[in-house]
Design a protein around this motif. Structure first.
Motif, PDB file in Angstrom:
ATOM      1  N   GLN A 190      41.891  -4.371  34.289  1.00  0.00           N
ATOM      2  CA  GLN A 190      42.924  -5.332  34.197  1.00  0.00           C
ATOM      3  C   GLN A 190      44.312  -5.029  33.833  1.00  0.00           C
ATOM      4  O   GLN A 190      44.464  -3.954  33.258  1.00  0.00           O
ATOM      5  CB  GLN A 190      42.705  -6.490  32.936  1.00  0.00           C
ATOM      6  N   SER A 191      45.089  -5.474  34.415  1.00  0.00           N
ATOM      7  CA  SER A 191      46.601  -4.866  34.095  1.00  0.00           C
ATOM      8  C   SER A 191      47.162  -5.765  32.854  1.00  0.00           C
ATOM      9  O   SER A 191      46.803  -6.689  32.573  1.00  0.00           O
ATOM     10  CB  SER A 191      47.856  -5.271  35.520  1.00  0.00           C
ATOM     11  N   ASP A 222      48.389   0.193  31.639  1.00  0.00           N
ATOM     12  CA  ASP A 222      49.699  -0.159  31.065  1.00  0.00           C
ATOM     13  C   ASP A 222      51.092  -0.029  32.187  1.00  0.00           C
ATOM     14  O   ASP A 222      50.697   0.176  33.407  1.00  0.00           O
ATOM     15  CB  ASP A 222      49.978   0.989  30.276  1.00  0.00           C
ATOM     16  N   VAL A 223      52.176  -0.683  31.792  1.00  0.00           N
ATOM     17  CA  VAL A 223      53.081  -0.532  32.487  1.00  0.00           C
ATOM     18  C   VAL A 223      53.659   0.895  32.730  1.00  0.00           C
ATOM     19  O   VAL A 223      53.273   1.653  31.771  1.00  0.00           O
ATOM     20  CB  VAL A 223      54.312  -1.319  32.224  1.00  0.00           C
ATOM     21  N   PHE A 293      56.976   0.254  38.711  1.00  0.00           N
ATOM     22  CA  PHE A 293      56.739  -0.116  37.243  1.00  0.00           C
ATOM     23  C   PHE A 293      55.629  -0.693  36.557  1.00  0.00           C
ATOM     24  O   PHE A 293      55.642  -0.785  35.342  1.00  0.00           O
ATOM     25  CB  PHE A 293      58.189  -0.949  36.808  1.00  0.00           C
ATOM     26  N   SER A 294      54.717  -1.227  37.509  1.00  0.00           N
ATOM     27  CA  SER A 294      53.574  -1.807  36.709  1.00  0.00           C
ATOM     28  C   SER A 294      52.578  -2.018  37.976  1.00  0.00           C
ATOM     29  O   SER A 294      52.874  -1.940  38.910  1.00  0.00           O
ATOM     30  CB  SER A 294      53.770  -3.106  36.022  1.00  0.00           C
ATOM     31  N   MET A 295      51.467  -2.187  37.574  1.00  0.00           N
ATOM     32  CA  MET A 295      50.272  -2.666  38.360  1.00  0.00           C
ATOM     33  C   MET A 295      50.271  -4.171  38.635  1.00  0.00           C
ATOM     34  O   MET A 295      51.459  -5.065  37.898  1.00  0.00           O
ATOM     35  CB  MET A 295      48.923  -2.666  37.624  1.00  0.00           C
ATOM     36  N   ASN A 347      46.570  -0.117  44.390  1.00  0.00           N
ATOM     37  CA  ASN A 347      46.200   0.529  43.126  1.00  0.00           C
ATOM     38  C   ASN A 347      46.475   2.014  43.319  1.00  0.00           C
ATOM     39  O   ASN A 347      45.446   2.708  43.821  1.00  0.00           O
ATOM     40  CB  ASN A 347      44.842   0.171  42.639  1.00  0.00           C
ATOM     41  N   PRO A 348      47.343   2.494  42.401  1.00  0.00           N
ATOM     42  CA  PRO A 348      47.776   3.987  42.544  1.00  0.00           C
ATOM     43  C   PRO A 348      46.463   4.835  41.678  1.00  0.00           C
ATOM     44  O   PRO A 348      46.534   5.999  42.019  1.00  0.00           O
ATOM     45  CB  PRO A 348      48.945   4.083  42.026  1.00  0.00           C
TER      46      PRO A 348
END
Length: 369
Positions: A190-191, A222-223, A293-295, A347-348
């Motif tokens: 989960q992001s 996390d961000v 900057f975030s998922m 998803n990186p």
């Protein structure tokens, strides 16, 4: 477990394709469920009911268990599919005579949604009145994405709300009686920032009520703490993350993929075991890609090299890679919403996630030849 998977996984929903292929390479028979109302036209979700989804899952799992025999049964669910996986796993605990899953894998699980979704029912009812058909929709957009509806039916939000409310009621009933002692081992990804599903709902409604010795795991993304956009965030999830790592009584193993330092995009995994006050950091040998900057909710199940949602376009390939489109111009000019191009589509850290899934399902040591 069966060569039949070769034909089966190709007909699965696209969002589960990469995971299905990885599981198949580890000799796991994979059957993907296309839920009623999905995979056709957006209007298919105008009249569908969440119980139709539940019935489809029952049929699919029954057929899968027949093929598996005595082999372990795993259920992998993404977003609404994750909620359906939890709903299925609750049923045997309530006395339903259906095969229980041995483990669940949940991706961006839709365990709780905004209470505003409850209003969707009344808007949807008005949409049935002649002349008010547009009220059936929260948004109507061009359908250029071959695997995901861009238009959103009001009824879809209502059904998710009803499903998650039903799950919450049943979890509370079981927890009050004797706890979720026999709930299958579960791992979730989960992001910490999710515009679709609040992470706090996943914790309050589900993970915090699991049995302490159940072997459950929660992995949070996390961000990007190095991103120059951090000061622009509307809210920072840091307080939520901090409270989790300071809690010595968590009933699940907790992992956080986060920056090693705020001065670098290199990431590590911060983790603590269930019922433990001790926190450990482990370098991941990976980094946030530049300008990310975030998922996002929709990114979790897709690898960076996904041919449609991936982050790079192969020169000479005529296909459009939606995940790599970067355009600039005036706002509100295109028919496509501006927000579409901002939202991350892959998803990186997919390879890390897949490694965790294989370890959790005890598949990482199997022969992949």
């Amino acid at each position: 477990l069966s060569s039949a998977a070769t034909d089966v996984y190709k007909r699965q929903p696209y969002s589960m394709r990469a995971i299905a292929e990885s599981l198949y390479s580890h000799n796991v028979l994979s059957i993907g469920m296309r839920m009623p109302g999905h995979g056709t036209a957006p209007s298919g979700l105008v009249d569908v009911h969440w119980k139709d989804f539940v019935a489809a899952v029952r049929i699919g799992v029954k057929d899968l268990k027949r093929r598996l025999g005595d082999a372990p049964l795993f259920i992998v669910g993404y977003s609404n599919g994750a909620a359906l996986a939890v709903e299925y796993a609750l049923a045997p605990l309530e006395g339903s005579m259906i095969p229980q899953a041995d483990a669940l894998v949940l991706l961006s699980p839709a365990i709780g949604v905004s209470p505003v979704a409850a209003l969707a029912r009344w808007q949807g009812r008005l949409g049935k009145i002649a002349g008010f058909e547009k009220l059936d929709w929260n948004s109507i957009e061009p359908e250029f994405d071959p695997y995901k509806y861009n238009s959103f039916a009001v009824n879809a939000g209502d059904q998710i709300y009803q499903l998650t409310s039903e799950i919450e009621r049943r979890i509370n009933n079981l927890a009050a009686a004797h706890g979720l002692i026999y709930f299958p081992r579960t791992i979730a990804f989960q992001s910490v920032v999710d515009a679709t599903v609040p992470p706090q709902a996943l914790l309050d409604r589900f993970f915090m009520k699991l049995e302490k010795s159940g072997g459950h795991q929660l992995v949070l993304f996390d961000v990007n703490r190095y991103s120059e956009t951090e000061p622009l965030l509307r809210s920072d999830p840091e307080s939520l993350v901090k409270s989790l790592f300071e809690d010595p009584a968590l009933p699940f193993d907790l992992s956080l993929v986060t920056n090693v330092e705020t001065t670098t995009e290199d990431v590590m995994v911060r983790f603590k075991l269930a019922q433990s006050p001790f926190v450990f950091d482990q370098p991941l040998m990976r980094a946030w890609p530049a300008e990310m900057f975030s998922m996002s909710h929709v990114a979790v199940p897709f690898p960076p090299d996904d041919p449609l949602y991936g982050g790079s376009h192969v020169p000479g390939d005529a296909r459009v890679t939606l995940g790599s489109v970067h355009i600039k111009g005036e706002r509100n000019l295109l028919q496509i919403p501006d927000s579409f191009f901002m939202r991350l589509r892959h998803n990186p850290f997919f390879d890390y996630m897949m490694k965790r899934i294989l370890e959790f399902l005890e598949l990482e040591s199997q022969d992949t030849s």
